[in-house]
Design an enzyme around this catalytic site. Structure first.
Site: not given
Ligand SMILES: *Cc1c(COP(=O)(O)O)cnc(C)c1O
Length: 332
Positions: A79, A75-77
């Protein structure tokens, strides 16, 4: 101190607004609380990585790269913003996703940021938690080169000295806004993770001659580890902008008591903070970073560590796309 000389591409809507939060201020009955709206940077639902990517992607372009390689949690913002920037700049995006949260739900692995990564056509590769990502990204870079491409690696969170330049700029921008709005601010509060935001702010603010205290609320590491990480990156960034030594070790303060049981694992205080800000101010924060930092700030006000008569600025680093992935765990 000079950031204008570095390669940069325009990705963010700047300056972001600095706004008062009257209902939160009244509700907590402590200091006047303001919010710096870096959730409004504009790219793919916004967030703090966009300011950093202006410099990371600027360097990638100046080196003739056609493929960006980066890493983050599922859930990387970071990325998500990188994948969007790559589309806008006509580059391919190879993403190494780390399974950092144990026992993820179906929504965690398919909704929120990862859904947006797929919409932006990033090539997603999944890896177990604890993988050596420097080595893994170097292998992907070799693969890209072998296929005739020109890779450029953006580290996790774009948190190297080049990415941190974005937050040197934010620190300078904030001081200008305080000046224009006639505000005497007592404390700047931010979430701190891969450290580029906190480090860049410290350089931008100290390098401009201001001794405004900056408090980072940690989201993954212990206090000594987090402070060292921020200090070391701040020192490197200060050298890059020709202001060596402008940040002292004691300028870097991180409070890591609001993490709960781990990175990305919800806490009751985060849940309360996210709902409080939504229902009082109509603002969306996120479960992993800004929500935990807010929980810390709210607790400081309740404990009287931030007092009535003071003025506090909370840097909103974005991340609300992650809320959808946490739909099952938010206690509504
Ligand atoms: C990445 C991120 C942070 C932390 O910023 P760092 O520069 O990695 O310390 C805070 N909030 C949100 C929403 C983020 O995505």
């Amino acid at each position: 101190m000079q950031i204008d000389a570095f390669p940069r591409v325009a990705l963010a809507h700047l300056p972001t607004p600095l706004e008062h939060m009257p209902r939160l201020t009244e509700h907590l009955g402590g200091p006047d609380i303001f919010v710096k709206r870096d959730d409004c940077t504009g790219l793919a639902t916004g967030g703090n990585k966009t300011r950093k990517l202006e410099f990371s992607m600027g360097e990638a372009m100046s080196r003739g790269a056609d493929t960006i390689i980066t890493v983050g949690a599922i859930q990387s913002n970071h990325v998500r913003q990188t994948a969007a920037a790559a589309c806008k700049l006509e580059m391919a995006c190879e993403v190494l996703l780390e399974h950092r949260v144990g026992h993820p739900s179906e929504t965690y692995t398919s909704s929120g940021n990862v859904l947006l990564d797929r919409i932006f056509a990033a090539n997603l590769r999944e890896y177990p938690g604890g993988t050596n990502f420097d080595a893994a990204m170097a292998m992907v870079a070799d693969e890209v080169s072998a296929n005739g491409g020109t890779p450029y690696i953006v580290p996790g969170g774009a948190s190297n000295s080049v990415g941190a330049l974005g937050y040197v700029g934010c620190g300078i921008e904030l001081l200008q806004q305080f000046n224009e709005q006639g505000l005497a601010i007592d404390h700047l509060v931010t979430a701190t993770g891969s450290a580029g935001t906190h480090a860049g702010l410290a350089v931008g603010i100290r390098g401009s001659g201001s001794d405004l205290p900056i408090l980072g609320f940690g989201v993954n590491a212990a206090q000594d580890v987090q402070e060292e990480r921020v200090y070391s990156l701040a020192s490197e960034t200060a050298e890059l902008v020709d202001a060596p030594g402008c940040v002292r070790r004691e300028d870097i303060v991180a409070d890591c008591n609001y993490i709960g049981s781990g990175y990305g694992v919800p806490t009751a205080a985060m849940n309360e903070a996210v709902l409080m800000l939504a229902r009082l101010e109509g603002l969306l924060f996120d479960p992993v970073y800004s929500g935990k930092a807010l929980a810390g700030m709210i607790d400081y006000v309740r404990q009287g560590r931030f007092e009535k008569g003071q003025k506090i600025v909370f840097l909103h680093t974005g991340g609300s796309a992650g809320l959808f992935a946490y739909a099952d765990t938010l206690r509504l």
